[in-house]
Design an enzyme around this catalytic site. Structure first.
Site: not given
Length: 249
Positions: A41-42
């Site tokens: 994820t970011t």
């Protein structure tokens, strides 16, 4: 102290493994446990201003998605009960306190890394919450496996007084930086614009890695094309060998 008396002693603190024992019992009875889903994820967030304060953040998609969803659902229900009891809107710091208290009580075993943003009567707020319960309060924030690449974009291009369009553009660029520089991040870019009394979701704002399918069947030429022809003439070398005839090479 007998074994039964030992079992009756209340446990103080620590992590409860009752569900682990239950899951093991169900597996022994033939229930197939679900497979683990691991994704990267970011997640980022920043505060921008147009006349009055606003806030923009990216919707949460995490490597520990089940933990995040459980924690957020639990806090959401508590905030709703709080609003019913007091008759007033909850403040962002209330949600922050509930989340960090919940995570701290499990000492990091609930691996939820969160970016919390919102607007209340005191203005816009943006916080990061780490799995052990520690928090930060900043005008911009990043979390997740691609957070370092996203933070590099923020540190080089963020400035105070950005408007809505500039904020959305910068958030999208930071997410793309995480996507292309982190093996765990991918999929798409979702943006959530939070203003006082309003929340706007920009689903699939960008799709940096669209899914492509390989071509079905390949056709190759039946013969190899001649690209270059080069002729090198041979030289005749006559050597006279003592006591013998001449030899040509």
């Amino acid at each position: 102290m007998t074994a039964k008396a030992t079992m009756d002693v209340p446990q103080k603190g620590g992590f409860s493994f009752d569900l682990c024992r239950r899951n093991e019992m169900l597996v022994n009875k033939g229930l197939r446990s679900p497979s683990f889903l691991k994704t990267g994820t970011t997640i980022v967030g920043l505060i921008f201003q147009v006349r009055s304060p606003f806030l923009i953040s990216r919707s949460c998609t995490s490597y520990s998605l089940p933990h995040n969803c459980y924690s957020l659902d639990m806090v959401s229900s508590q905030l709703k009960l709080h609003r019913f009891h007091t008759g007033r809107e909850s403040r962002v710091v209330t949600a922050l306190t509930l989340l960090k208290t919940h995570l701290f009580s499990y000492q990091g075993h609930v691996s939820a890394a969160l970016v919390l943003g919102g607007v209340d009567v005191t203005g816009p707020h943006l916080h990061t919450i780490y799995p052990h319960g520690s928090t930060d309060t900043l005008p911009y924030a990043t979390m997740g496996s691609g957070s370092l690449a996203a933070m590099a974009i923020f540190e080089s291009k963020y400035r105070e007084g950005m408007n809505r369009d500039e904020g959305i553009k910068l958030v999208a660029e930071a997410i793309l930086s995480g996507v292309f520089n982190d093996l765990g991040s991918g999929s798409n870019v979702d943006i959530c614009v939070i203003t006082k009394g309003n929340t706007e979701y920009l689903r699939n704002h960008l799709s940096p890695n669209p899914r492509t399918y390989p071509q079905k069947g390949y056709s190759f030429p039946k013969k190899t094309e001649v690209l270059l022809t080069k002729i090198t003439p041979l030289r005749e070398i006559v050597q006279v060998i003592e006591g013998g005839d001449a030899m040509e090479e």
